[in-house]
Design a protein around this motif. Structure first.
Motif, short mmCIF file in Angstrom:
data_model
loop_
_atom_site.label_atom_id
_atom_site.label_comp_id
_atom_site.label_asym_id
_atom_site.label_seq_id
_atom_site.Cartn_x
_atom_site.Cartn_y
_atom_site.Cartn_z
N GLY A 186 26.02 40.01 66.20
CA GLY A 186 24.88 40.71 65.62
C GLY A 186 23.98 39.85 64.76
N GLU A 187 24.32 38.56 64.63
CA GLU A 187 23.50 37.69 63.80
C GLU A 187 22.29 37.21 64.60
OE1 GLU A 187 26.28 34.69 62.96
OE2 GLU A 187 27.46 35.88 61.55
N THR A 188 21.10 37.29 63.99
CA THR A 188 19.88 36.92 64.70
C THR A 188 19.15 35.83 63.93
OG1 THR A 188 19.65 39.21 65.43
CG2 THR A 188 17.73 37.78 65.70
N PRO A 189 18.99 34.65 64.50
CA PRO A 189 18.16 33.64 63.83
C PRO A 189 16.71 34.06 63.82
CG PRO A 189 18.77 32.92 66.03
CD PRO A 189 19.50 34.20 65.79
N ARG A 190 16.06 33.98 62.69
CA ARG A 190 14.67 34.41 62.59
C ARG A 190 13.75 33.21 62.83
NH1 ARG A 190 14.43 38.72 64.31
NH2 ARG A 190 12.27 38.78 63.61
N LEU A 191 13.46 32.96 64.09
CA LEU A 191 12.63 31.82 64.45
C LEU A 191 11.17 32.21 64.67
CD1 LEU A 191 15.02 30.06 66.99
CD2 LEU A 191 14.73 29.59 64.57
N LEU A 192 10.89 33.50 64.73
CA LEU A 192 9.54 33.95 65.09
C LEU A 192 8.86 34.57 63.88
CD1 LEU A 192 7.48 34.51 67.41
CD2 LEU A 192 8.48 36.77 67.52
N SER A 193 7.63 34.17 63.60
CA SER A 193 6.87 34.83 62.54
C SER A 193 5.80 35.74 63.12
CB SER A 193 6.22 33.79 61.61
OG SER A 193 5.38 32.93 62.34
N THR A 194 5.20 35.34 64.24
CA THR A 194 4.10 36.14 64.79
C THR A 194 4.03 36.00 66.31
OG1 THR A 194 2.54 34.30 64.52
CG2 THR A 194 2.62 35.92 62.74
N ILE A 195 3.37 36.99 66.92
CA ILE A 195 2.85 36.86 68.28
C ILE A 195 1.34 36.77 68.13
CG2 ILE A 195 2.36 38.07 70.44
CD1 ILE A 195 5.13 39.20 70.39
N VAL A 196 0.75 35.82 68.81
CA VAL A 196 -0.71 35.73 68.80
C VAL A 196 -1.21 35.82 70.24
CG1 VAL A 196 -1.02 34.53 66.62
CG2 VAL A 196 -0.48 33.20 68.63
N LEU A 197 -2.07 36.78 70.49
CA LEU A 197 -2.70 36.92 71.80
C LEU A 197 -3.93 36.03 71.81
CD1 LEU A 197 -2.04 40.69 71.97
CD2 LEU A 197 -1.50 39.17 73.88
#
Length: 388
Positions: A186-197
């Motif tokens: 259940g551990e999730t590395p937080r590598l993403l800050s945003t999605i940009v279109l």
């Protein structure tokens, strides 16, 4: 006032009807199986009903597909094996194929994704150099219809829109590559800050598919990405901006690049249809814009064309009273481009004037230039089939 509203509604309908001419091919595979990625909850429920499964299966599948990132039904431990086999016979959980993957010297990653009909689009992951996170720059079309003069994508004819599955699929495939899905514990590395279109295409000329994809991405029982961490960039499709704000409420970025209609007509030909005054009015109407959620104005700095002190002061006048920031983007050269990036002194003078007026005006550090992954450098060799 009613006449203006009616005209806007008519123009909005015309844009969406024209966009439908470039819709993606059906989502089914050659063997008749249906891809579950990109389906809305209602569509997923309909598929379950078609195989005589209860509606509660939707929640189970949604969790496995979008929260866990599973692509194999046999890994869905909360679903009995007979149903796993039944699902696998009728459905797939797809990803676009990474035809090419490149990594820049600055760790930026770019994928050339190939879709089921052979068309291709590029997606970029830009890691944050300070924090262990980054942003995924997602494409919404194969090619582009806008022909912005400084943009490499603009030299490619619009081939077709990307479907919701293909838009979501880019993000999911990128997540596969940099390992952001939860671990078995259940551990999730937080590598993403945003999605940009901000990849290939104009998102608001493919609004239906973009909106469907972002609704899936924001669903709290799946990927659960906050609308504050999604930025939609537009060159100024004014009639659809209001709708996007009301229905999605994601962050807005506007590709401005000039402060006079004469120059913007040249750099961003869409300006001839929706000039700067109309664009600024739409920005001021954009719901949710505040000091906490500023509208971002993208401004590519072109040597001797739009980088004077007078133009910096006019930019300040245009955005006065608006919760806004300005991203100053040094021009990123691409093969056969005829523009040059502004010099360091011009960048500093321009930024200083905008900053002094109370607006953040950072100069964006180019990322991924050596693999043609920087702003304005994306392009593929997609071709529109004959007869279109």
């Amino acid at each position: 006032m009613s006449d203006i509203v009616d005209l806007t509604a008519a123009e909005r309908t015309r844009i969406l009807a024209k966009s439908a001419l470039f819709d993606p091919p059906p989502a089914g595979l050659a063997d008749g199986r249906r891809d579950l990625v990109g389906l809305s909850r209602a569509e997923l429920a309909a598929e379950m009903a078609s195989i005589d499964e209860a509606a509660f299966r939707v929640k189970q599948l949604w969790h496995w597909i979008y929260h866990q990132g599973v692509t194999d039904f046999s890994r869905m431990s909360s679903i009995a094996r007979p149903l796993q086999r039944k699902l696998a016979e009728r459905f797939v959980i797809g990803r676009p194929e990474a035809a090419v993957e490149q990594t820049s010297s600055d760790a930026t990653r770019k994928w050339l994704f190939r879709f089921r009909d052979g068309q291709q689009a590029e997606t970029v992951y830009i890691p944050d150099p300070v924090e262990d996170r980054g942003a995924v720059c997602v494409s919404s079309q194969v090619g582009c219809t806008l022909s912005c003069r400084f943009c490499h994508t603009g030299t490619q004819t619009l081939v077709r829109n990307l479907g919701a599955a293909e838009i979501v699929g880019q993000f999911m495939a990128a997540r596969d590559a940099y390992g952001e899905w939860p671990s078995p514990k259940g551990e999730t590395p937080r590598l993403l800050s945003t999605i940009v279109l901000m990849g290939m295409g104009e998102p608001l000329y493919n609004y239906a598919n973009v909106a469907k994809a972002m609704t899936i991405v924001m669903d709290n029982e799946g990927i659960g990405l906050s609308r504050r961490r999604i930025t939609l960039s537009t060159s100024g499709v004014v009639p659809i901006m209001d709708r996007a704000g009301a229905e999605l409420g994601v962050n807005l970025a506007v590709s401005l690049h000039a402060v006079t209609d004469a120059l913007r007509d040249e750099l961003v030909p869409l300006n001839r249809k929706y000039p700067i005054a109309d664009l600024m009015a739409a920005c001021r109407r954009y719901p949710g814009a505040s000091n906490a959620r500023r509208i971002t104005f993208e401004y590519i700095m072109l040597k001797g064309m739009n980088d004077s002190e007078a133009e910096a002061r006019e930019l300040v006048r245009l955005i006065a009273g608006m919760p806004a920031k300005v991203n100053l983007i040094p021009f990123n050269p691409w093969p056969d481009s005829r523009y040059e990036p502004s010099g360091k002194a011009a960048l500093e003078r321009f930024s200083g004037i905008v900053n002094a007026a109370g607006f953040a005006a950072p100069v964006r550090t180019p990322r991924g230039q050596d693999i043609l992954a920087a702003c304005g450098q994306l392009r593929t060799e997609g071709r529109r089939p004959r007869g279109q």
